[in-house]
Design an enzyme around this catalytic site. Structure first.
Site, PDB file in Angstrom:
ATOM      1  N   ARG A   1      23.849 -34.244 -13.593  1.00 35.32           N
ATOM      2  CA  ARG A   1      25.117 -34.835 -13.161  1.00 35.32           C
ATOM      3  C   ARG A   1      24.900 -36.276 -12.709  1.00 35.32           C
ATOM      4  O   ARG A   1      24.297 -36.517 -11.665  1.00 35.32           O
ATOM      5  CB  ARG A   1      25.748 -34.015 -12.029  1.00 35.32           C
ATOM      6  CG  ARG A   1      27.089 -34.592 -11.564  1.00 35.32           C
ATOM      7  CD  ARG A   1      27.925 -33.606 -10.755  1.00 35.32           C
ATOM      8  NE  ARG A   1      27.377 -33.299  -9.457  1.00 35.32           N
ATOM      9  CZ  ARG A   1      28.051 -32.638  -8.501  1.00 35.32           C
ATOM     10  NH1 ARG A   1      29.281 -32.233  -8.730  1.00 35.32           N
ATOM     11  NH2 ARG A   1      27.482 -32.379  -7.345  1.00 35.32           N
TER      12      ARG A   1
ATOM     13  N   ASP B   1      27.624 -31.263   1.018  1.00 38.24           N
ATOM     14  CA  ASP B   1      27.325 -32.468   0.259  1.00 38.24           C
ATOM     15  C   ASP B   1      28.461 -33.458   0.464  1.00 38.24           C
ATOM     16  O   ASP B   1      29.309 -33.268   1.337  1.00 38.24           O
ATOM     17  CB  ASP B   1      27.066 -32.162  -1.216  1.00 38.24           C
ATOM     18  CG  ASP B   1      28.301 -31.644  -1.956  1.00 38.24           C
ATOM     19  OD1 ASP B   1      29.414 -31.692  -1.403  1.00 38.24           O
ATOM     20  OD2 ASP B   1      28.142 -31.206  -3.109  1.00 38.24           O
TER      21      ASP B   1
END
Length: 540
Positions: free
Chosen positions: A169, A453
């Site tokens: 990603r 996150d």
């Protein structure tokens, strides 16, 4: 292969790291420079388009499926390209940053897929950007073994046929990489992360029977997917590999993208492998886009917004139906729980919740789901094994029973829950603790037994902002105000000082994190992404 460009990228304001030249060799820099020259102008135009669309939402307080792409949605004939064998079974995916320990543990975890993350689970220090690339290069060469200097524990890869398939990603389109510049301008982080990984690993991955596979974050429109598709076409020609070798899974983690799922798959159809339901960024996007929309768009505490909420159910069911109609994988959301080594009772309750969540996803037709910790892999695996058996996926479940209207996707007020005072405290706590770690270069952080996150920090600061601006009155009679948020933040800072001690507090970035959270949570002008001002303060 094309000849290196005469004016390669300049590395600026960055300490030279060990083995950096292996990543930033002239040919790789020339490739990234060419990506930048060709595609950054379009990236810039699409960021402007985001602002224009957000202004339209502010004016209308609504969204609808696009009339100009109705033909794409109505055409039942098209499908995405057939799935490569390495991506056909995605029943459990583990996520995490690309540090060396995580690289080995994720590949060894028993999950089918590892989302190797340069985005929300990674603070983009120069060291993280470069060493993350090195760790992936080393993993494919089976040279990633290491011994932890603190614990003395050794880490090594299992046999190749037992390793997870990597899906990388890159950063979102909005973030730049300030340490790599071309003619004085920073290169988009997305092109840096994609370009370096693709250039160094694409051919080796083909030799390993896999390929360069990607998760695409923060996509807001089918035009952004079209840009990625054009990047893929150019990149494959540049290094001389067959078209269609790249495969991309798009995170449907913005409210605007939820109205363009068909179109996003269509734009990427020769390179698409699926869509993913990203919960926290999705909620963050709802707050960001509908922050002027009044009380009906005020979200309750983030933990009260479960995937069974009517508007979240509409989103996930539409995603499964759309994916399977087009021959793509539908990947479910994150199980963020981090097992406690000291409290088996906490684990028992949490594991039961994870099981219920994964059972629901498997029953709804999802082909796989995410976990944040290796201990959760067996739980998620059992849920999908029970439904899939020996089948690699359930794309044959077309979910033609699903019918979702435009209004149902934004029916936030269909959820019977309200913001609470404890919810405000929790948002401040998570915000400060996460931002402090991020400023020290950590992107995935265990806080209160959850792996947090950047997405969870975004929803935390956004809810503080939304509740204050909506004048929410909590169950204890207190009104959400800037002064109340400041008081809670000051109390949290004092509690942290007492919890970790003066020496550790002083050595950390606690005051800086406190100040940054209050800035982005209280400023009248809502900051588009927390990571933009945070990146200006990130050293290294």
């Amino acid at each position: 292969m094309s000849a290196p460009a005469p004016s390669p990228l300049a590395v600026v304001d960055a300490d030279t790291l060990p083995r950096q030249d292996e990543v930033l060799d002239p040919a790789a820099l020339a490739f990234v420079a060419e990506l930048h020259r060709r595609f950054t102008p379009r990236r810039d135009e699409l960021l402007i388009r985001r602002h224009e669309r957000r202004a339209e939402i502010a004016r209308t307080s609504t969204l609808d499926f696009l009339p100009e792409t109705a033909a794409v949605r109505a055409d039942d004939s098209w499908r995405v390209a057939p799935c490569p064998p390495a991506l056909n079974d995605r029943r459990v995916e583990i996520t995490g940053p690309t540090d060396r320990k995580m690289t080995i543990n994720a590949l060894n975890s028993g999950a089918r897929i590892w989302l190797a993350d340069f985005e929300d689970a990674s603070a983009p220090t120069w060291e993280n950007v470069i060493t993350g690339q090195l760790n992936l290069m080393d993993a494919y060469a089976r040279k990633v073994d290491f011994t932890d200097p603190v614990s003395g524990k050794s880490y090594a890869l299992k046999p190749a046929d037992e390793l997870a398939t990597v899906v990388t990603r890159p950063r979102g389109w909005h973030l730049d990489e300030r340490h790599l510049q071309f003619e004085g301008r920073a290169v988009p982080g997305a092109l840096v992360d994609f370009g370096l990984y693709f250039f160094h690993n694409a051919k080796r991955l083909i030799e390993l029977g896999k390929g360069p596979y990607f998760y695409l974050p923060k996509t807001e429109s089918y035009l952004e997917a079209r840009l990625w598709n054009d990047v893929f076409v150019f990149a494959q020609d540049y290094v001389g590999i067959p078209q269609g070798t790249v495969r991309a899974t798009v995170l449907i983690e913005t409210i605007t993208a939820a109205y363009e799922m068909d179109e996003i798959l269509y734009e990427l159809r020769d390179h698409a492998s699926g869509l993913n339901a990203g919960r926290w960024d999705y909620l963050f996007s709802i707050v960001k886009n509908f922050r002027d929309g009044g009380a009906k768009f005020v979200l309750p505490d983030r933990n009260a917004v479960t995937m069974t909420a009517p508007f979240m159910r509409a989103y996930t069911e539409l995603l499964v139906r759309t994916c399977h109609k087009r021959g793509a994988h539908a990947i479910g959301g994150m199980a963020a729980f981090i097992p406690s080594r000291r409290d088996p009772e906490v684990n028992k309750v949490a594991f039961a919740k994870v099981k219920d969540d994964k059972d629901r996803e498997a029953a709804d037709g999802f082909d796989g789901s995410w976990v944040a910790h290796p201990d959760l892999v067996p739980i998620a695996l059992a849920s999908f094994d029970a439904v899939l058996g020996e089948r690699p996926n359930q794309k044959d479940r077309l979910r033609e029973d699903v019918s979702v209207t435009a209004a149902e996707l934004i029916a936030v007020d269909s959820l019977d829950a309200k913001p609470t005072y404890q919810g405000l405290i929790g948002a401040v706590q998570v915000g400060i603790r996460y931002i402090e770690a991020w400023l020290r270069g950590l992107g995935a952080v265990a806080i209160f037994n959850l792996m947090e996150d950047a997405a969870t920090a975004e929803i935390s600061r956004s809810q503080i902002w939304q509740w204050i601006n909506a004048g929410v009155v909590f169950e204890n009679g207190e009104t959400a105000t800037a002064d109340l948020a400041r008081k809670i933040a000051a109390d949290e800072l004092a509690a942290i000082r007492g919890e970790i001690g003066e020496e550790a507090f002083t050595a950390g970035k606690w005051q800086q994190a406190h100040d940054l959270l209050l800035t982005v949570a209280l400023d009248e002008n809502y900051e588009e992404f927390l990571t933009l001002p945070a990146y200006e303060q990130l050293r290294g």
